[in-house]
Design a protein around this motif. Structure first.
Motif, PDB file in Angstrom:
ATOM      1  N   LYS A   1      65.817  37.986 -24.337  1.00  0.00           N
ATOM      2  CA  LYS A   1      66.594  37.156 -25.250  1.00  0.00           C
ATOM      3  C   LYS A   1      68.040  37.129 -24.790  1.00  0.00           C
ATOM      4  CE  LYS A   1      63.732  38.720 -29.155  1.00  0.00           C
ATOM      5  NZ  LYS A   1      62.995  39.738 -28.353  1.00  0.00           N
ATOM      6  N   LYS A   2      68.752  36.078 -25.149  1.00  0.00           N
ATOM      7  CA  LYS A   2      70.174  35.992 -24.803  1.00  0.00           C
ATOM      8  C   LYS A   2      70.929  37.159 -25.420  1.00  0.00           C
ATOM      9  CE  LYS A   2      70.556  30.980 -24.191  1.00  0.00           C
ATOM     10  NZ  LYS A   2      71.234  29.743 -24.634  1.00  0.00           N
TER      11      LYS A   2
ATOM     12  N   LEU B   1      61.112  38.706 -16.579  1.00  0.00           N
ATOM     13  CA  LEU B   1      62.083  38.547 -17.657  1.00  0.00           C
ATOM     14  C   LEU B   1      61.509  37.749 -18.819  1.00  0.00           C
ATOM     15  CD1 LEU B   1      65.289  37.797 -15.546  1.00  0.00           C
ATOM     16  CD2 LEU B   1      64.895  39.838 -16.944  1.00  0.00           C
ATOM     17  N   ARG B   2      60.860  36.644 -18.504  1.00  0.00           N
ATOM     18  CA  ARG B   2      60.387  35.734 -19.554  1.00  0.00           C
ATOM     19  C   ARG B   2      59.148  36.259 -20.271  1.00  0.00           C
ATOM     20  NH1 ARG B   2      61.699  30.209 -18.939  1.00  0.00           N
ATOM     21  NH2 ARG B   2      60.161  29.788 -20.560  1.00  0.00           N
TER      22      ARG B   2
ATOM     23  N   ILE C   1      59.438  26.377 -15.041  1.00  0.00           N
ATOM     24  CA  ILE C   1      60.375  27.353 -14.493  1.00  0.00           C
ATOM     25  C   ILE C   1      60.791  27.006 -13.066  1.00  0.00           C
ATOM     26  CG2 ILE C   1      60.687  29.772 -13.872  1.00  0.00           C
ATOM     27  CD1 ILE C   1      58.799  30.486 -16.185  1.00  0.00           C
TER      28      ILE C   1
ATOM     29  N   ALA D   1      61.841  35.851 -12.783  1.00  0.00           N
ATOM     30  CA  ALA D   1      61.718  35.053 -14.010  1.00  0.00           C
ATOM     31  C   ALA D   1      60.459  35.414 -14.793  1.00  0.00           C
ATOM     32  CB  ALA D   1      61.716  33.561 -13.672  1.00  0.00           C
TER      33      ALA D   1
ATOM     34  N   ILE E   1      69.301  34.829 -12.078  1.00  0.00           N
ATOM     35  CA  ILE E   1      68.427  34.304 -13.134  1.00  0.00           C
ATOM     36  C   ILE E   1      68.678  35.023 -14.452  1.00  0.00           C
ATOM     37  CG2 ILE E   1      66.019  34.098 -13.876  1.00  0.00           C
ATOM     38  CD1 ILE E   1      65.272  33.454 -11.007  1.00  0.00           C
ATOM     39  N   ALA E   2      68.877  36.344 -14.402  1.00  0.00           N
ATOM     40  CA  ALA E   2      69.191  37.085 -15.631  1.00  0.00           C
ATOM     41  C   ALA E   2      70.474  36.555 -16.254  1.00  0.00           C
ATOM     42  CB  ALA E   2      69.312  38.575 -15.325  1.00  0.00           C
TER      43      ALA E   2
ATOM     44  N   TYR F   1      71.675  33.508 -15.846  1.00  0.00           N
ATOM     45  CA  TYR F   1      71.364  32.159 -16.331  1.00  0.00           C
ATOM     46  C   TYR F   1      70.613  32.206 -17.650  1.00  0.00           C
ATOM     47  CZ  TYR F   1      69.273  27.484 -16.424  1.00  0.00           C
ATOM     48  OH  TYR F   1      68.868  26.227 -16.808  1.00  0.00           O
ATOM     49  N   TYR F   2      69.749  33.204 -17.812  1.00  0.00           N
ATOM     50  CA  TYR F   2      68.984  33.346 -19.053  1.00  0.00           C
ATOM     51  C   TYR F   2      69.805  33.964 -20.191  1.00  0.00           C
ATOM     52  CZ  TYR F   2      64.483  32.117 -16.874  1.00  0.00           C
ATOM     53  OH  TYR F   2      63.443  31.452 -16.265  1.00  0.00           O
ATOM     54  N   GLY F   3      71.053  34.323 -19.905  1.00  0.00           N
ATOM     55  CA  GLY F   3      71.945  34.753 -20.976  1.00  0.00           C
ATOM     56  C   GLY F   3      72.159  36.236 -21.121  1.00  0.00           C
TER      57      GLY F   3
ATOM     58  N   GLU G   1      62.971  23.875 -12.712  1.00  0.00           N
ATOM     59  CA  GLU G   1      64.315  24.169 -13.195  1.00  0.00           C
ATOM     60  C   GLU G   1      65.120  24.928 -12.141  1.00  0.00           C
ATOM     61  OE1 GLU G   1      66.287  26.017 -17.257  1.00  0.00           O
ATOM     62  OE2 GLU G   1      64.369  26.831 -16.563  1.00  0.00           O
TER      63      GLU G   1
END
Length: 322
Positions: free
Chosen positions: A129-130, A122-123, A279, A119, A150-151, A153-155, A282
């Motif tokens: 971005k989605k 990625l973040r 994070i 995360a 997680i990737a 889930y993040y779109g 969640e």
């Protein structure tokens, strides 16, 4: 108290009596319930990790984080101010996360390091971005399997994964991966497959857990031909395949490439606070609800010496229960 203590680097931790730690200002005493054994823990215990290479060799309780119960009965995940694979540990007040009721101690202890290793990259390093396409190099380990989820889930629009274990690679399709690439093929075939994928669906983000030769091959596959190229953000997280690579200057000049790393020394204080406040809570809730698959093997503290080097197959996490 009983604890897993490392007396010399490159040795084996011992199950022994050790003085109970004392909390200082802004610290709390915690009764430990579970702590994961991660590659980071093994690397630090051996003295090979960059974060402790200048530290003196001395008897040390192993384990950097885990799950326990505060004196007021609150169950938390926490990062330790002292070693965590012990009956008692000391934590900093601002480096803990209360746990939801639906998550068990073993799962809660196993998950965070994998969140750190996916995360955060990625973040904050890739700025995901989605709708973007993500390539995960070395996805068959525990952190890689969490990264796939997680990737998704993040779109992520599309997720490509690499690895050696064929069975685990196939299992990643059920977790959200769209395409798999085996590392067992020869270099030429591997590069050709990466190029073909990138030409069809340009890769926006690469999460790399291997570095070494596979990273060299991936970077060479992305080398441009002097024309406008798609921007790709390459995030180095692990180095299981080697700590050094050869990188051609042409690689950097011929492609719109952002090369960065995600690790202990690269995060800012605000990023760590967001990790702990937003994070991780969640992700704990997702796991409690069964929306994040976490595979573990649990062992008892008293067996630490015989299980320290236990080979855990298929991307599972070894967790010590206390």
């Amino acid at each position: 108290m009983k604890a897993a203590v490392m007396y010399q680097r490159d040795g084996m931790p011992q199950y022994v009596d050790f003085p109970e730690p004392v909390a200082q200002k802004n610290e709390l005493l915690i009764s430990m319930k579970a702590a994961a054994i991660k590659q980071l823990d093994r690397s630090r215990a051996s003295g090979k990790h960059y974060s402790i290479q200048n530290d003196p060799e001395q008897a040390t309780i192993i384990g950097g984080d885990g799950v326990g119960v505060l004196e007021n009965g609150t169950r938390v995940y926490a990062v330790g101010a002292t070693g965590m694979i012990a009956e008692k540990a000391v934590i900093e007040k601002d480096r803990m996360v209360p746990l939801p009721a639906g998550i068990d101690d073993v799962t809660a202890a196993a998950l965070p390091n994998a969140v750190f290793g996916s995360a955060m990259g990625l973040r904050f390093r890739a700025g995901m971005k989605k709708g973007e396409t993500v390539l995960i190099n070395g996805a068959t380990g525990f952190t890689g399997k969490i990264a796939v989820q997680i990737a998704k889930y993040y779109g992520a629009k599309r997720i490509i994964v690499t690895g050696r274990n064929k069975q685990t690679l196939q299992s990643l399709l059920a977790l959200g991966a769209d395409e798999i690439i085996t590392l067992e093929q020869d270099d030429e075939a591997f590069v050709a497959q990466i190029k073909a994928i990138h030409s069809r669906t340009p890769v926006d983000i690469i999460l790399d857990y291997l570095w070494g030769h596979t990273a060299e091959l991936i970077l060479s596959a992305f080398k441009g031909q002097g024309m406008f190229t798609h921007k790709t953000r390459f995030v180095s997280i692990g180095s299981m395949a080697g700590d050094l690579i050869q990188l051609s200057a042409e690689n950097l000049r011929s492609v719109d490439l952002q090369l960065t790393g995600s690790g202990l020394g690269s995060w800012t204080k605000p990023e760590v606070q967001e990790l702990l406040k937003k994070i991780l809570p969640e992700m704990f809730k997702l796991a409690a609800a069964g929306k994040l698959k976490v595979e573990t093997v649990s062992v008892d503290l008293k067996d630490i010496a015989s299980l320290w080097d236990l080979d855990i197959p298929g991307g599972q996490r070894l967790v010590v229960t206390i």
